[in-house]
Motif scaffolding. Structure first.
Motif, PDB file in Angstrom:
ATOM      1  N   CYS A 180       1.308   7.611   4.731  1.00  0.00           N
ATOM      2  CA  CYS A 180       2.544   6.831   4.614  1.00  0.00           C
ATOM      3  C   CYS A 180       3.718   7.727   4.216  1.00  0.00           C
ATOM      4  O   CYS A 180       4.829   7.580   4.730  1.00  0.00           O
ATOM      5  CB  CYS A 180       2.355   5.719   3.585  1.00  0.00           C
ATOM      6  SG  CYS A 180       3.852   4.826   3.175  1.00  0.00           S
ATOM      7  N   ASN A 190       1.256   4.355  -2.700  1.00  0.00           N
ATOM      8  CA  ASN A 190       1.028   5.724  -2.249  1.00  0.00           C
ATOM      9  C   ASN A 190       2.205   6.638  -2.561  1.00  0.00           C
ATOM     10  O   ASN A 190       2.029   7.835  -2.794  1.00  0.00           O
ATOM     11  CB  ASN A 190       0.731   5.751  -0.752  1.00  0.00           C
ATOM     12  CG  ASN A 190      -0.747   5.528  -0.461  1.00  0.00           C
ATOM     13  OD1 ASN A 190      -1.595   6.039  -1.180  1.00  0.00           O
ATOM     14  ND2 ASN A 190      -1.049   4.768   0.574  1.00  0.00           N
ATOM     15  N   GLN A 249       0.837  -1.199   0.000  1.00  0.00           N
ATOM     16  CA  GLN A 249       0.000   0.000   0.000  1.00  0.00           C
ATOM     17  C   GLN A 249       0.875   1.253   0.000  1.00  0.00           C
ATOM     18  O   GLN A 249       0.602   2.227  -0.721  1.00  0.00           O
ATOM     19  CB  GLN A 249      -0.910  -0.030   1.237  1.00  0.00           C
ATOM     20  CG  GLN A 249      -1.913   1.085   1.322  1.00  0.00           C
ATOM     21  CD  GLN A 249      -3.187   0.806   0.556  1.00  0.00           C
ATOM     22  OE1 GLN A 249      -3.271  -0.171  -0.169  1.00  0.00           O
ATOM     23  NE2 GLN A 249      -4.161   1.681   0.690  1.00  0.00           N
ATOM     24  N   CYS A 250       1.931   1.220   0.761  1.00  0.00           N
ATOM     25  CA  CYS A 250       2.818   2.379   0.861  1.00  0.00           C
ATOM     26  C   CYS A 250       3.559   2.606  -0.453  1.00  0.00           C
ATOM     27  O   CYS A 250       3.776   3.751  -0.868  1.00  0.00           O
ATOM     28  CB  CYS A 250       3.811   2.164   2.004  1.00  0.00           C
ATOM     29  SG  CYS A 250       4.526   3.692   2.651  1.00  0.00           S
ATOM     30  N   ASN A 258       7.053   8.586   6.606  1.00  0.00           N
ATOM     31  CA  ASN A 258       8.397   8.223   6.161  1.00  0.00           C
ATOM     32  C   ASN A 258       9.289   9.431   5.888  1.00  0.00           C
ATOM     33  O   ASN A 258      10.509   9.352   6.029  1.00  0.00           O
ATOM     34  CB  ASN A 258       8.311   7.367   4.896  1.00  0.00           C
ATOM     35  CG  ASN A 258       8.007   5.912   5.189  1.00  0.00           C
ATOM     36  OD1 ASN A 258       8.900   5.107   5.402  1.00  0.00           O
ATOM     37  ND2 ASN A 258       6.720   5.581   5.215  1.00  0.00           N
TER      38      ASN A 258
END
Length: 950
Positions: A293, A274, A270-271, A297
């Motif tokens: 996300c 994204n 998912q990240c 990060n």
């Protein structure tokens, strides 16, 4: 489809698709697209226009970038669309598209990037193009910016790293809307902002080639979003009420799958999405801000939007413009953006993820396709099959997943300059010879495919692709059936062998292995069983006078017990197994099949088998798949002689008494032309069929010689005596010996491949036959050996045999697929058997093929792990799902139509008054049962009470 939409909702995508029924969900979908679906094709200005200094055009960052570093080529000329509008218009007319996506060159209209430098000649070029499109009924889809920023803006302001470009782009967009907008209903502001930010200002792979500042891509992306929003608001407020168009930003994406099946890997997937797609999609479609996300990060490295900016950016897309293909997939996604997961090529899952993540927006796929090598000309089957795959996935997403896809854009119209790949690849549907002055456009195979697809609006169901539901009266099964009308509607065979046997004296079935195998076969309800003898164990020395009599008695018992179970044995004398010699040791030591001694020894071995087993065996196979291996032509010649001698021995000495039939089995995997739009396209496929099947079939079934095409092809290659491709010549005696040595045509078939004579991948190119092997990427693949599952290939090979050798009786001796031996719910094999048998039935019923029988491969995993319908757990046999399905087909003798009239029982059932009571009066029957139980209970209570009293 019931998943709540919104940020994070896409996380369920992987689990959802994992639960879909395999392999049915991967099967090809024959259906059409919704009415009004937009079929488009696209180009980018710098890639195709050329004329980089013509008519006062300003330089772009790509004009500058391609003249620096180690780059070897430029887009100065491209495919010269600037001077060849009519050529592009003809190409569009040939395709029959409804829309054409192209981009405007910002420096061609505003040479220094600002309105003050307006170049009327540039604007006139685009007005002319739009007018020509209007004349042929093709709607323009116009991109304002496809990576070719005016170089003056890069040199003066630092390009997209400077917020001043937001207003400059807004002014440029305003001019374009005002100048061209009356004839344009779909606008793309910026193409693939991820590529611009990440690779133009991060890795330096793309123009302007800026690198070494890890935070710069995020500032660039910030400005790109603001510039897009500013352009959208200009259109929305000033032009939409009059022009009625729609505006969006083209977002590119890859697809990612978990590196392991654990659920904890899904947030990383998912990240990854994204960081590439969500970076721009979430601000546009969700809340005007970046994905959580990215915030987690990157922290302070990621710019922030004010509350007013978020409100200004949110909702500035009238549709979701998606780019999917080699612009990103497997090309420009860094390992750091994969978060330890594996990249995959799955457009359908991406479309579903977008639907879930961004609340079901209408999606226009504005770029999709693949590429071929730069030396490829008009024959581009790889590009064609990737197009087919992506379009099929789009259709499934619409029909199965309820995704609102409104259009598809194949990329690109013509070959051109392919950015950092320069001219090393081609993506066009039309071939352009860059070495000629006129840059003539020539349609490729992919163009013909796309044209036919558009004409049909998809893949409409065809009669030959529909399953056959009628049951033939005879399909190698003379048994009598009754239809269980009052029960489950099943056909049951009237067969006395299923009754319990009386007490008997010991006999062959007391062999544990025989009893076990016959029991397995009876459970399948088959009426024939094909197995092979082992020559090297039956006659270890090669001399029949020293045969293994114990083993022969065992085989005699086995075939006898098969007959007792109403199962007809079909016996193969010699079955070559890859990597293992199945010849008697002494014969193998004396040159094996290259020796005439082996040929004569095989004939004697065949006589021995006829003599010992012939009373029970009525169908014989001399050689199984002698054409499956790359044997020398000398060995092949001797195998033909060995088969012929064995056939004549049976015909002259045993047939009259035993009444059997005999032939050999040929491996007949089908070979399909990679494209078949004209007569020449089938030549490579026919060449392969001559070498694979005709090599053995022609001398036996036609009786003249090896295939003429095979002989002439090898003669051409032996001209200089550089190759040892000499094909033996039949003597008159050998020709007479081999000709007509068959009673039926036995074949094995497992899969289908495609061939062309285009060299695309040297590892799949066979130099001797000069063919390139490939497969359709929409086909289902077996997971273990990677062989395609192509049911219609069986029907084609049956028709091919029938057309070559008119009316010959045909037996399919082996047909099956490999699957994980530990997978007892073998859904791929279930799918395979159903569809391949249905194709065989079509050949029998619809095509008039003289098909006499079908043998599924294989009984168990014991000898060929992964192919069996019985699995193994230690020493125990386990019934797989496929066995039940195969048995059901046998019990119904095919595929009865649900609407067919039931067959009534041919004789009266045994009278059963009690059964009638329960069947006709269920309530009375139930009460009677309860009353009886009550009386018995009361009686027992009285009895024990009296006994205790005594």
């Amino acid at each position: 489809n019931s998943t709540t939409a919104g940020p994070g909702a896409g996380l369920h995508t992987w689990e959802r698709f994992k639960k879909l029924p395999y392999p049915y969900d991967q099967a090809f979908l024959y259906d059409t697209f919704p009415d009004g679906f937009m079929w488009s094709v696209g180009t980018a200005a710098y890639s195709v226009e050329g004329a980089f200094e013509k008519d006062d055009k300003g330089l772009s960052v790509w004009d500058t970038f391609t003249r620096g570093g180690n780059r070897k080529a430029t887009g100065d000329v491209g495919s010269d669309s600037y001077h060849n509008i009519q050529g592009d218009i003809r190409a569009l007319q040939q395709l029959g598209v409804s829309h054409y996506r192209f981009s405007l060159s910002w420096p061609r209209i505003f040479p220094n990037g600002s309105r003050s430098s307006y170049n009327e000649k540039g604007a006139v070029y685009y007005k002319t193009l739009i007018q020509k499109l209007k004349e042929i009924g093709v709607q323009p889809v116009v991109t304002l910016y496809h990576w070719d920023l005016p170089d003056a803006l890069q040199r003066t302001y630092g390009g997209w790293s400077n917020p001043i470009l937001v207003d400059l782009f807004k002014d440029y967009a305003d001019f374009c809307f005002k100048t061209f907008g009356d004839d344009v209903k779909f606008w793309i502001t910026i193409d693939n902002p991820f590529v611009v930010a990440w690779h133009g200002y991060g890795t330096g792979i793309m123009a302007p080639g800026i690198k070494n500042d890890p935070d710069l891509p995020y500032r660039v992306g910030h400005n790109l979003l603001k510039a897009h929003a500013a352009a959208w608001h200009v259109y929305n407020e000033q032009y939409r009420p009059v022009q009625g168009g729609k505006v969006s930003m083209a977002l590119g994406s890859h697809w990612i799958g978990p590196s392991k099946t654990r659920r904890e890997n899904l947030p990383a997937c998912q990240c990854s999405l994204n960081f590439v797609l969500g970076w721009f999609a979430q601000p546009l479609f969700v809340d005007g801000d970046y994905p959580q996300c990215m915030k987690n990060n990157l922290s302070s490295r990621l710019p922030t939007f004010t509350q007013a900016e978020r409100a200004y950016i949110n909702g500035t897309a009238d549709f979701f413009a998606l780019s999917f293909g080699p612009s990103l997939s497997f090309q420009l996604i860094n390992e750091s953006l994969k978060f330890g997961q594996k990249e995959e090529l799955d457009l359908r899952m991406l479309l579903y993820w977008i639907r879930a993540e961004y609340d079901d927006p209408p999606i226009f796929i504005v770029e999709s396709g693949w590429f071929v090598n730069g030396n490829t000309k008009t024959e581009d089957p790889k590009h064609m099959y990737y197009l087919k795959r992506f379009i099929m996935e789009t259709l499934k997403s619409i029909r199965y997943d309820k995704v609102r896809v409104i259009g598809y854009t194949a990329w690109s119209l013509v070959d051109g300059f392919e950015w950092y790949r320069e001219y090393t690849i081609r993506r066009g549907l039309f071939y352009v010879d860059f070495d000629t002055t006129d840059m003539k456009r020539e349609p490729k195979i992919s163009a013909t495919f796309y044209k036919k697809l558009i004409e049909s609006n998809g893949f409409p169901p065809l009669p030959e692709n529909m399953p056959v539901e009628t049951t033939p009266s005879q399909f190698a099964d003379p048994s009598v059936y009754i239809w269980n009308i009052t029960g489950n509607g099943e056909l049951r065979r009237l067969d006395g062998v299923w009754a319990s046997l009386p007490r008997r004296a010991p006999r062959c079935a007391d062999y544990t292995s025989i009893r076990h195998q016959v029991s397995q076969l009876r459970r399948m309800h088959v009426n024939h069983f094909h197995f092979s003898l082992n020559w090297s164990t039956v006659v270890p020395t090669g001399n029949v006078s020293e045969a293994n009599t114990t083993l022969l008695r065992y085989y005699n018992c086995f075939v006898g017990e098969l007959l007792r179970a109403n199962i007809t044995p079909v016996v193969t004398l010699w079955h070559y197994i890859r990597g293992r010699s199945s010849l008697p040791g002494p014969l193998e030591a004396r040159k094996g099949w290259r020796s005439q001694d082996t040929v004569q020894a095989f004939a004697e071995y065949a006589r021995l088998c006829y003599q010992e087993l012939g009373a029970h065996v009525k169908l014989w196979i001399t050689l199984n798949e002698p054409n499956a291996e790359k044997l020398s032509y000398e060995v092949g010649h001797n195998l033909l002689r060995a088969h012929a001698l064995a056939w004549h021995a049976y015909d002259r000495e045993f047939r009259h008494a035993q009444g059997g039939k005999i032939s050999l089995t040929l491996h007949t995997d089908w070979v399909e032309p990679a494209y078949s739009f004209n007569r020449d396209d089938v030549v490579p496929a026919n060449r392969v069929l001559d070498f694979r099947i005709g090599w053995f079939a022609e001398p036996i079934f036609s009786g003249a010689d090896y295939p003429a095409g095979m002989r002439s092809w090898l003669q051409q290659r032996n001209t200089l005596d550089l190759f040892n491709f000499h094909l033996p010549v039949f003597s008159d005696a050998d020709r007479e010996l081999v000709r007509g040595t068959y009673d039926f045509f036995a074949l094995s078939h497992f899969t289908t491949t495609m061939v062309s004579d285009v060299v695309e991948d040297k590892y799949t190119f066979e130099g001797m036959l000069e063919v390139h092997y490939m497969y359709d990427v929409t086909w289902i693949m077996s997971p273990r050996r990677g062989s395609p599952v192509v049911p219609w290939g069986l029907r084609k090979v049956l028709n091919w045999v029938n057309s070559k050798y008119k009316g010959v009786p045909i037996y399919i001796m082996s047909n099956g697929v490999d699957e994980d031996p530990a997978r007892f719910k073998d859904s791929l094999r279930v799918y395979y058997l159903y569809n391949y048998i249905n194709e065989a039935l079509k050949a029998y019923k619809l095509d008039g093929v003289n098909l006499q029988g079908y043998f599924a491969y294989a009984l168990s995993d014991e000898r060929d792990p992964g192919f069996g319908m019985y699995g193994r757990v230690h020493d125990d046999s386990v019934v797989k799902s496929s066995l039940h399905h195969y048995r059901n087909i046998i019990d119904h003798n095919g595929f009865p139509s649900p609407s067919a009239t039931p067959q009534h029982c041919p004789r009266l059932a045994e009278p059963c008054p009690g059964c009638r009571l329960f069947a006709k009066r269920p309530i009375v029957g139930f009460l009677s049962l309860v009353g009886s139980a009550l009386l018995i209970t009361v009686g027992m209570i009285i009895y024990y009470a009296a006994k205790r009293h005594k």
